[in-house]
Design a protein around this motif. Structure first.
Motif, mmCIF file in Angstrom:
data_model
loop_
_atom_site.group_PDB
_atom_site.id
_atom_site.type_symbol
_atom_site.label_atom_id
_atom_site.label_comp_id
_atom_site.label_asym_id
_atom_site.label_seq_id
_atom_site.Cartn_x
_atom_site.Cartn_y
_atom_site.Cartn_z
ATOM 1 N N CYS A 197 0.825 -1.208 0.000
ATOM 2 C CA CYS A 197 0.000 0.000 0.000
ATOM 3 C C CYS A 197 0.858 1.257 0.000
ATOM 4 O O CYS A 197 2.085 1.196 -0.036
ATOM 5 C CB CYS A 197 -0.955 0.005 1.185
ATOM 6 N N SER A 242 1.551 3.240 2.347
ATOM 7 C CA SER A 242 2.464 3.348 3.500
ATOM 8 C C SER A 242 3.760 2.595 3.220
ATOM 9 O O SER A 242 4.851 3.068 3.561
ATOM 10 C CB SER A 242 1.820 2.776 4.763
ATOM 11 N N HIS A 265 2.539 -5.531 6.062
ATOM 12 C CA HIS A 265 1.631 -5.390 7.216
ATOM 13 C C HIS A 265 0.183 -5.744 6.888
ATOM 14 O O HIS A 265 -0.643 -5.807 7.780
ATOM 15 C CB HIS A 265 1.714 -3.972 7.785
ATOM 16 N N GLU A 266 -0.134 -5.969 5.588
ATOM 17 C CA GLU A 266 -1.521 -6.318 5.223
ATOM 18 C C GLU A 266 -1.505 -7.773 4.772
ATOM 19 O O GLU A 266 -1.185 -8.041 3.622
ATOM 20 C CB GLU A 266 -1.992 -5.465 4.040
ATOM 21 N N GLU A 305 -7.285 -5.996 6.059
ATOM 22 C CA GLU A 305 -6.632 -4.822 6.653
ATOM 23 C C GLU A 305 -7.003 -3.518 5.943
ATOM 24 O O GLU A 305 -7.524 -2.593 6.576
ATOM 25 C CB GLU A 305 -5.116 -5.040 6.711
HETATM 26 ZN ZN LIG Z 1 -1.302 -0.593 4.362
#
Ligand SMILES: [Zn+2]
Ligand SMILES: [Zn+2]
Length: 351
Positions: free
Chosen positions: A37, A39, A59-60, A152
């Motif tokens: 993503c 981020s 993190h997803e 997420e």
């Molecule tokens: Zn993300």
């Protein structure tokens, strides 16, 4: 094991690193699919937070439980739900549990937050990763690992839309149709919004959001290019001149923010969920005269369970906006993401 580690700005490498193990109170997971993503991209550009050495991103993600470590105090272990082989989605937050926001239940605002695979902690772009059991959501029968990896970003959107208040039967404008804007549009439909406008300058993204909206029976929603159609004017047209009840700002640029403000009805709410890189101008007199609520939304708290239920109920179709790439090609995937060619890329850790 293989792990995609960020060594510095635009320097992501698939390295061979020692495999982690589950310590006391931890769970060892095998990541299956991991979403990339904005981020991640921000980290990739800046190489920030690298003082502790290369960081494994991711993190997803969805994962399979490999091992539940010693001293895990979780009723799902005895119930046979949290067990090796279980398919899970992960809420990637290491919260402290004792700061003011944590004690108040607003754990997404934890003052000592560590984002798994983003601010620290070796993340999910690897063959194994370690989390706390409280971060793990066991997925129900019928959901697969691809859907699990999307929980997420969908939760980010669900939290933002929740900040609109009760929107059933109302009207909304979504600014930007990246993954979060697209998810917010679907979430608004799931919550019973009646009039919906989505703005997005990219044709690929407009087409994608139109497709998923049609798939959930919301084909009458207006999906427009903000460089051609004034979103505020359209919003007023669709609401008998009143303006919309809520604006979800998933765009993060000044013109979008300003059009969002002018699209609102008196007493309406604008929720910023985009990551702004520059400040915007806001005249408090304007918001005061119409009692506009300018709100923000950060991450999620308590949003994973309802999103899992909505996903299982078919509220979030994934056709047309999700593409898979193998872990071996992850460096190239970041280049593609940076070029804006895709909406959501999922890295297949097994490939
Ligand atoms: Zn993300
Ligand atoms: Zn805390």
């Amino acid at each position: 094991m293989r792990a995609a580690r960020l060594h510095g700005p635009r320097d992501l490498r698939v390295d061979d690193v020692p495999a982690p193990s589950a310590g006391p109170g931890e769970v060892l997971l095998r990541p299956l699919f991991t979403g990339l993503c904005g981020s991640d991209l921000h980290m990739w550009h800046g190489g920030t937070g690298m003082s502790a050495g290369p960081l494994t991103l991711g993190h997803e993600f969805s994962a399979e439980v490999v091992e539940v470590g010693p001293d895990v105090d979780d009723p799902r272990v005895a119930a046979g739900q949290l067990r090796p082989g279980a398919l899970v989605s992960v809420e990637p937050m290491w919260t402290c549990g004792h700061c003011g926001p944590c004690r108040a239940g607003s754990y997404n605002l934890c003052r000592n937050m560590v984002w798994h695979g983003l601010s620290d902690r070796a993340g999910a772009l690897a063959e194994l990763t370690v989390v706390r059991p409280g971060m793990v959501h066991v997925l129900p029968e019928g959901l697969d690992a691809v859907q699990g990896a999307l929980i997420e970003p969908l939760a980010v959107a669900h939290h933002a839309v929740g900040r609109c208040g009760d929107i059933a039967g109302g009207s909304a404008l979504v600014l930007g149709a990246g993954p979060v804007g697209l998810a917010a549009a679907l979430d608004l439909v799931a919550r019973g919004v009646e009039r919906l406008v989505v703005t997005e300058p990219s044709k690929v993204r407009r087409d994608a959001v139109s497709t998923v909206l049609a798939a959930v029976g919301a084909g009458t929603a207006s999906v427009v290019d903000p460089t051609e159609t004034d979103p505020a004017e359209l919003a007023r047209e669709l609401t008998k001149g009143e303006g919309v009840d809520c604006v979800v700002d998933a765009a993060g640029v000044e013109p979008a923010f300003q059009s969002g403000l002018s699209a609102l009805r008196p007493g309406g709410t604008i929720v910023t969920v985009a990551t702004y890189l520059k400040p915007v101008s806001l005249h408090p007199l304007l918001t005061m005269l119409s009692e506009i609520d300018v709100r923000a939304s950060l991450g999620y708290r308590g949003d994973f369970p309802p999103v899992v239920d909505l996903m299982a109920a078919g509220a979030f179709p994934i056709d047309g906006w999700v593409r898979q790439v193998p872990l071996a090609d992850v460096a190239e995937a970041f280049e593609l993401l940076d070029a804006g060619a895709d909406i959501k890329l999922l890295v297949d850790a097994g490939a």
